[in-house]
Each structure stands twice: as C-alpha cells, then as structure tokens.
Write a protein that holds these residues in place. Structure first.
Motif, PDB file in Angstrom:
ATOM      1  N   GLN A   6      49.535  35.769  42.325  1.00  0.00           N
ATOM      2  CA  GLN A   6      48.525  34.233  42.832  1.00  0.00           C
ATOM      3  C   GLN A   6      47.189  35.198  43.204  1.00  0.00           C
ATOM      4  OE1 GLN A   6      50.934  31.389  45.559  1.00  0.00           O
ATOM      5  NE2 GLN A   6      52.102  31.128  43.385  1.00  0.00           N
ATOM      6  N   MET A   7      47.150  36.104  44.094  1.00  0.00           N
ATOM      7  CA  MET A   7      45.506  36.927  44.723  1.00  0.00           C
ATOM      8  C   MET A   7      45.147  37.747  43.664  1.00  0.00           C
ATOM      9  SD  MET A   7      47.125  37.825  49.097  1.00  0.00           S
ATOM     10  CE  MET A   7      45.878  38.582  48.652  1.00  0.00           C
ATOM     11  N   LYS A   8      45.955  38.074  42.832  1.00  0.00           N
ATOM     12  CA  LYS A   8      45.303  39.113  42.519  1.00  0.00           C
ATOM     13  C   LYS A   8      44.706  38.490  40.678  1.00  0.00           C
ATOM     14  CE  LYS A   8      48.080  43.532  41.731  1.00  0.00           C
ATOM     15  NZ  LYS A   8      49.741  44.180  41.228  1.00  0.00           N
ATOM     16  N   ARG A   9      45.485  36.688  40.369  1.00  0.00           N
ATOM     17  CA  ARG A   9      45.370  36.369  39.324  1.00  0.00           C
ATOM     18  C   ARG A   9      43.831  35.361  39.615  1.00  0.00           C
ATOM     19  NH1 ARG A   9      50.429  34.687  36.138  1.00  0.00           N
ATOM     20  NH2 ARG A   9      50.597  36.047  35.420  1.00  0.00           N
ATOM     21  N   LYS A  10      44.387  35.077  41.181  1.00  0.00           N
ATOM     22  CA  LYS A  10      42.876  33.751  41.726  1.00  0.00           C
ATOM     23  C   LYS A  10      41.282  35.226  41.545  1.00  0.00           C
ATOM     24  CE  LYS A  10      40.680  31.586  44.906  1.00  0.00           C
ATOM     25  NZ  LYS A  10      41.126  30.748  46.377  1.00  0.00           N
ATOM     26  N   ARG A  11      42.191  36.418  41.737  1.00  0.00           N
ATOM     27  CA  ARG A  11      40.145  37.429  41.498  1.00  0.00           C
ATOM     28  C   ARG A  11      40.179  37.619  40.164  1.00  0.00           C
ATOM     29  NH1 ARG A  11      36.004  39.110  43.235  1.00  0.00           N
ATOM     30  NH2 ARG A  11      35.777  41.497  43.526  1.00  0.00           N
ATOM     31  N   ILE A  12      41.171  37.639  40.171  1.00  0.00           N
ATOM     32  CA  ILE A  12      40.712  38.002  38.340  1.00  0.00           C
ATOM     33  C   ILE A  12      39.503  36.741  37.573  1.00  0.00           C
ATOM     34  CG2 ILE A  12      41.528  37.916  35.721  1.00  0.00           C
ATOM     35  CD1 ILE A  12      43.636  40.003  37.121  1.00  0.00           C
ATOM     36  N   ALA A  13      40.769  35.468  38.304  1.00  0.00           N
ATOM     37  CA  ALA A  13      39.705  34.278  38.026  1.00  0.00           C
ATOM     38  C   ALA A  13      38.056  34.073  38.626  1.00  0.00           C
ATOM     39  CB  ALA A  13      40.268  33.499  38.128  1.00  0.00           C
ATOM     40  N   GLN A  14      38.430  34.789  39.654  1.00  0.00           N
ATOM     41  CA  GLN A  14      36.319  35.135  40.146  1.00  0.00           C
ATOM     42  C   GLN A  14      35.787  35.743  39.408  1.00  0.00           C
ATOM     43  OE1 GLN A  14      37.713  36.147  44.121  1.00  0.00           O
ATOM     44  NE2 GLN A  14      37.793  34.101  44.451  1.00  0.00           N
ATOM     45  N   LEU A  15      36.002  37.289  38.891  1.00  0.00           N
ATOM     46  CA  LEU A  15      35.371  38.247  38.576  1.00  0.00           C
ATOM     47  C   LEU A  15      35.128  37.543  37.117  1.00  0.00           C
ATOM     48  CD1 LEU A  15      36.806  41.375  39.577  1.00  0.00           C
ATOM     49  CD2 LEU A  15      35.147  40.879  40.442  1.00  0.00           C
ATOM     50  N   ASN A  16      36.349  36.985  36.309  1.00  0.00           N
ATOM     51  CA  ASN A  16      35.704  36.717  34.785  1.00  0.00           C
ATOM     52  C   ASN A  16      34.586  35.322  34.884  1.00  0.00           C
ATOM     53  OD1 ASN A  16      37.700  37.921  33.799  1.00  0.00           O
ATOM     54  ND2 ASN A  16      39.164  36.123  33.218  1.00  0.00           N
ATOM     55  N   ASP A  61      44.441  27.536  30.101  1.00  0.00           N
ATOM     56  CA  ASP A  61      44.618  28.500  31.145  1.00  0.00           C
ATOM     57  C   ASP A  61      45.471  28.828  32.057  1.00  0.00           C
ATOM     58  OD1 ASP A  61      43.170  31.002  32.548  1.00  0.00           O
ATOM     59  OD2 ASP A  61      42.847  29.072  34.497  1.00  0.00           O
ATOM     60  N   PRO A  62      47.662  29.407  31.063  1.00  0.00           N
ATOM     61  CA  PRO A  62      47.851  29.725  31.287  1.00  0.00           C
ATOM     62  C   PRO A  62      48.641  29.960  32.437  1.00  0.00           C
ATOM     63  CG  PRO A  62      48.079  30.088  29.230  1.00  0.00           C
ATOM     64  CD  PRO A  62      46.810  29.830  29.905  1.00  0.00           C
ATOM     65  N   TYR A  63      47.388  31.086  32.738  1.00  0.00           N
ATOM     66  CA  TYR A  63      47.915  31.888  33.959  1.00  0.00           C
ATOM     67  C   TYR A  63      46.823  32.027  35.330  1.00  0.00           C
ATOM     68  CZ  TYR A  63      50.756  34.175  30.216  1.00  0.00           C
ATOM     69  OH  TYR A  63      51.682  34.792  29.030  1.00  0.00           O
TER      70      TYR A  63
END
Length: 116
Positions: A6-16, A61-63
């Motif tokens: 969950q933390m990784k996906r949140k960080r990816i979303a922030q970078l995107n 945005d399923p992931y």
C-alpha cells in the motif's frame, strides 16, 4: 494487500501525480492523432490531463497508482497513460522499483481513444 505494498502504491501515485501535473521529471509523448490537433485544442487537452483528478478504483485506477485517465474534449474521447521504465534501459524494461524516482523513467502518453 500488505501495508508495504500500500505504501509503495501510494508513493507511485504521488510520483505519477507530480509528473502529470507539472510535466517535469519524465517524457511526454503525443500520438500522431493528438499531435495533428490544432494548437489550441492540444493546449486544452494537455491542461485537462494536468488537472485530471477523477480517479476511481473501478473505472480507471484499480491499483491506486494514478497512471491512467479518460478525458472528453469537444465531443472526442482521449486517454492518457503513464508507463514506468527502468532508468537507463532506453524505455525497454519495466521499472523494478517504480516507487523510486531515482531508478525510474516515466513516460506520459496522450492519445485519442481510437489510438489505444
């Protein structure tokens, strides 16, 4: 899903989101159909991509990574998509750690829906 995932996906979303809203920190590509639009239409489309915030787990945005969206402009449907590649791979290899900006190249592609 684990807390780490969950933390990784949140960080990816922030970078995107950071890349998409500023168009800084990656490569922006327009397909031939988008590039052929009049310059004012392209500018409006790019602005709509940069300000997009209609993320939904079911529709686009399923992931939870904020890497895809659909936009309507003047009765025409457009998609945008962010892909993550391993830095230095000439955009050939998917990113091993897309949550790490130092090891990841991002590419934002804006296209007409029929070009998808």
């Amino acid at each position: 899903m684990s807390e780490l995932e969950q933390m990784k996906r949140k960080r990816i979303a922030q970078l995107n989101d950071s890349f998409r809203t500023t168009m800084i920190g990656g490569c922006v590509m327009l397909t031939a159909g988008v590039d052929a639009l009049p310059s004012d239409a392209k500018a409006m489309l790019i602005r709509k991509v940069a300000t997009f915030d209609d993320f939904d787990k079911v529709r686009n945005d399923p992931y939870g990574e904020h890497d895809f969206g659909s936009i309507d402009l003047a009765g025409q449907k457009f998609f945008w998509q962010i892909a993550c590649y391993q830095k230095g791979s000439d955009f050939m290899d998917g990113a091993e750690t897309p949550e790490n900006a130092a090891t990841t190249d991002r590419v934002l592609t804006i296209m007409q829906a029929e070009e998808y």
